[in-house]
Design a protein around this motif. Structure first.
Motif, PDB file in Angstrom:
ATOM      1  N   VAL A  47      -0.392   0.469 -45.214  1.00 16.02           N
ATOM      2  CA  VAL A  47      -1.329   1.316 -45.961  1.00 16.02           C
ATOM      3  C   VAL A  47      -1.865   0.578 -47.180  1.00 16.02           C
ATOM      4  CG1 VAL A  47      -1.508   3.427 -47.324  1.00 16.02           C
ATOM      5  CG2 VAL A  47      -0.346   3.464 -45.123  1.00 16.02           C
ATOM      6  N   GLY A  82      -5.263   0.543 -46.024  1.00 15.84           N
ATOM      7  CA  GLY A  82      -5.403   1.991 -46.116  1.00 15.84           C
ATOM      8  C   GLY A  82      -6.841   2.453 -46.143  1.00 15.84           C
ATOM      9  N   SER A 138      -8.600   4.786 -43.285  1.00 17.55           N
ATOM     10  CA  SER A 138      -9.142   6.112 -43.602  1.00 17.55           C
ATOM     11  C   SER A 138     -10.610   6.210 -43.238  1.00 17.55           C
ATOM     12  CB  SER A 138      -8.935   6.424 -45.089  1.00 17.55           C
ATOM     13  OG  SER A 138      -9.617   5.479 -45.898  1.00 17.55           O
ATOM     14  N   ALA A 190       0.607   4.189 -38.448  1.00 18.61           N
ATOM     15  CA  ALA A 190      -0.213   4.748 -39.527  1.00 18.61           C
ATOM     16  C   ALA A 190      -1.114   5.856 -38.995  1.00 18.61           C
ATOM     17  CB  ALA A 190      -1.050   3.642 -40.170  1.00 18.61           C
ATOM     18  N   LEU A 248      -2.559   9.043 -46.370  1.00 20.92           N
ATOM     19  CA  LEU A 248      -2.119   7.650 -46.449  1.00 20.92           C
ATOM     20  C   LEU A 248      -1.529   7.338 -47.820  1.00 20.92           C
ATOM     21  CD1 LEU A 248      -5.016   5.825 -44.564  1.00 20.92           C
ATOM     22  CD2 LEU A 248      -2.697   6.244 -43.755  1.00 20.92           C
ATOM     23  N   GLN A 249      -2.069   7.962 -48.864  1.00 25.05           N
ATOM     24  CA  GLN A 249      -1.514   7.758 -50.197  1.00 25.05           C
ATOM     25  C   GLN A 249      -0.083   8.275 -50.262  1.00 25.05           C
ATOM     26  OE1 GLN A 249      -2.929   6.060 -52.642  1.00 25.05           O
ATOM     27  NE2 GLN A 249      -1.096   6.340 -53.908  1.00 25.05           N
ATOM     28  N   ALA A 288       2.065   5.706 -48.784  1.00 28.70           N
ATOM     29  CA  ALA A 288       2.208   4.497 -49.597  1.00 28.70           C
ATOM     30  C   ALA A 288       3.067   4.714 -50.829  1.00 28.70           C
ATOM     31  CB  ALA A 288       0.827   4.000 -50.027  1.00 28.70           C
TER      32      ALA A 288
END
Length: 228
Positions: free
Chosen positions: A92, A96, A100, A150, A198-199, A202
């Motif tokens: 990510v 990332g 996204s 992911a 995704l944040q 991470a």
């Protein structure tokens, strides 16, 4: 290649940490309590007496030692789980934004191409799987297991049904765009939601480690009180 090496290193370090905790804390505590095993019925248990065996099995040091042994596979499983999370964090951090943006474009394209009916749009989550989305993004992101992980993480946390329902309601209020036409609002919404997911991936978290170690420490104290 650099990202893959970092992901592999993160996975390996977590697995090794879990194995060391299992060996030192789980195995060490098990051996220590087993060494204190001198409860009633021990000699009779070794002699084969049924009553002695039962008394031996009911001995507090043996019971605590067996509970300590359960932490060995627990620490290993936590290490593997955290290893997957650490590898995903590396992916990510490196890709990332690309994941996204490309994922949002691919999902939005499929939604925009579908008939604007409630029944059709509600079936969007059925065809949106890791395999289908992974194949669609493969020319850009590759076909590595880390990228698939992911994508799977995003799909598991993306409230797609609610998002499609909200988008359909917006289309009804402001006038539906032509079928197949790009909708910037839909793509922006998907990009933001996927980026948020995704944040989350991470952001490192060691909470599960502290929970396991805290429970282990509490059991050690209780076992020491019972066997003193």
């Amino acid at each position: 290649m650099r990202t893959g090496l970092k992901a592999s290193a993160a996975y390996a370090s977590s697995v090794v940490a879990g194995a060391l905790l299992a060996l030192v804390f789980g195995g060490g505590a098990f051996a220590w309590y087993l060494s204190r095993f001198n409860g009633p019925g021990m000699l009779a248990g070794h002699a084969g007496s049924v009553g002695g065996v039962l008394a031996m099995l009911a001995s507090p040091p043996l019971l605590v030692a067996m509970l300590m042994m359960l932490f060995v596979p627990l620490y290993v499983m936590i290490g593997v789980k955290q290893g997957h999370a650490g590898a995903l964090q590396q992916i990510v951090r490196a890709h990332g934004r690309t994941i996204s943006q490309r994922s949002a474009a691919a999902i939005a394209g499929r939604i925009e191409a579908m008939p604007r009916t409630h029944g059709a749009l509600q079936r969007v989550p059925d065809w949106l799987t890791v395999e289908t989305l992974g194949r669609q993004l493969e020319p850009v992101l590759g076909e590595s297991k880390a990228v698939r992980a992911a994508i799977g993480f995003v799909l598991a946390r993306l409230p797609l049904s609610d998002m499609v329902a909200h988008w359909q309601q917006t289309q009804g209020e402001f006038g539906a765009a032509a079928a197949g036409a790009e909708d910037p609002a839909l793509r922006s919404m998907l990009t933001q939601r996927i980026g948020d997911a995704l944040q989350e991936a991470a952001t490192p978290s060691h909470k599960i480690w502290w929970i396991a170690i805290g429970a282990h420490a509490a059991l050690v104290v209780a076992g020491f009180y019972l066997t003193r």
